[in-house]
Design a protein around this motif. Structure first.
Motif, PDB file in Angstrom:
ATOM      1  N   PHE A  11       0.839  -1.191   0.000  1.00  8.71           N
ATOM      2  CA  PHE A  11       0.000   0.000   0.000  1.00  8.71           C
ATOM      3  C   PHE A  11       0.873   1.239   0.000  1.00  8.71           C
ATOM      4  O   PHE A  11       1.854   1.330   0.746  1.00  8.71           O
ATOM      5  CB  PHE A  11      -0.900   0.016   1.232  1.00  8.71           C
ATOM      6  CG  PHE A  11      -1.779  -1.202   1.362  1.00  8.71           C
ATOM      7  CD1 PHE A  11      -2.670  -1.538   0.366  1.00  8.71           C
ATOM      8  CD2 PHE A  11      -1.697  -2.013   2.486  1.00  8.71           C
ATOM      9  CE1 PHE A  11      -3.485  -2.652   0.465  1.00  8.71           C
ATOM     10  CE2 PHE A  11      -2.507  -3.126   2.613  1.00  8.71           C
ATOM     11  CZ  PHE A  11      -3.406  -3.449   1.603  1.00  8.71           C
TER      12      PHE A  11
ATOM     13  N   VAL B 279       0.055   5.517   2.652  1.00  6.89           N
ATOM     14  CA  VAL B 279      -0.543   5.209   3.953  1.00  6.89           C
ATOM     15  C   VAL B 279       0.023   6.147   5.019  1.00  6.89           C
ATOM     16  O   VAL B 279       1.235   6.334   5.131  1.00  6.89           O
ATOM     17  CB  VAL B 279      -0.264   3.748   4.355  1.00  6.89           C
ATOM     18  CG1 VAL B 279      -0.726   3.490   5.787  1.00  6.89           C
ATOM     19  CG2 VAL B 279      -0.958   2.804   3.388  1.00  6.89           C
TER      20      VAL B 279
ATOM     21  N   VAL C 209      -5.246   2.446   6.514  1.00 12.42           N
ATOM     22  CA  VAL C 209      -5.462   1.015   6.292  1.00 12.42           C
ATOM     23  C   VAL C 209      -6.257   0.471   7.471  1.00 12.42           C
ATOM     24  O   VAL C 209      -6.019   0.862   8.621  1.00 12.42           O
ATOM     25  CB  VAL C 209      -4.115   0.267   6.174  1.00 12.42           C
ATOM     26  CG1 VAL C 209      -4.323  -1.242   6.149  1.00 12.42           C
ATOM     27  CG2 VAL C 209      -3.360   0.706   4.934  1.00 12.42           C
TER      28      VAL C 209
END
Length: 220
Positions: free
Chosen positions: A3, A6, A167
């Motif tokens: 990801f 973040v 997240v």
């Protein structure tokens, strides 16, 4: 998968950060024994520990929330649980190291749980692990609980961040549903309770981890 962008990680509580099944199960099992029923092993309670009173009374007595005695037994369960919330509850192996690693990377973190603040507040206050959590949102902190996304939106507001840079990590399908509805990348914690539904692939999380520290590999 990794990801990008973040800035914070939000976690479910029971079954994701902490193993509370021993205390939840004991609170329900005490009720069985008090009624002359045989004690059940912790392994019977563990898969449904994330469902709180509904899950524990379901295992202990085969009782659903529609049962006329459910509300009465639920309050008895709550009192039992309040008396021992941190007796045998511990962070999962690797969680404390994970939190330290997130902080070292300059990432905020927080908790979004369906556990009411009646329990979430005292529990997180009693465990040093949560001293650095920037947001703790309980099941009654907003008008809705998961799988509704509002608790996740509330956590993002408290962090001062857009949902898409947070997240969400959880061990139940409702966590993934809520995270996706909030526009957050989602991670299924397969080491958790799983709500008695181990078919994690069907949850459609963006990624899954079999241990807490494995999350760090997704945040590079």
């Amino acid at each position: 998968m990794t990801f990008s962008r973040v800035r914070a990680v939000l976690f479910d509580l029971d079954g994701t950060l902490i193993d509370s099944a021993p205390d939840l199960g004991a609170a329900a099992d005490r009720m069985r024994v008090a009624r002359g029923l045989p004690s059940l092993p912790l392994d019977d309670y563990r898969p449904m520990a994330g469902a709180g009173a509904r899950g524990m009374l379901g295992i202990a007595f085969g009782m659903t929330p529609e049962h006329p005695e459910f509300a009465h037994l639920r309050e008895e369960f709550f009192r039992n649980y309040e008396s021992r919330m941190t007796e045998n509850t511990r962070a999962f192996d690797g969680v404390e190291a994970l939190v330290q690693a997130l902080l070292q990377r300059g990432l905020d973190w927080g908790v979004v749980t369906n556990k009411s603040m009646r329990f979430t507040g005292p529990l997180t206050a009693a465990m040093p692990l949560f001293a650095t959590a920037r947001a703790v949102v309980g099941g009654d902190s907003t008008p809705h609980s998961k799988p509704h996304p509002e608790p996740l939106f509330e956590a993002a507001r408290r962090l001062g961040l857009a949902p898409e840079v947070c997240v969400y990590v959880g061990d139940d399908e409702r966590d993934i549903i809520a995270g996706r509805a909030a526009g957050m990348p989602t991670v299924a914690a397969t080491y958790g309770y799983l709500g008695g539904r181990p078919d994690v692939d069907s949850w459609r999380a963006d990624a899954s981890i079999s241990s807490p520290l494995a999350l760090l590999d997704l945040l590079k």
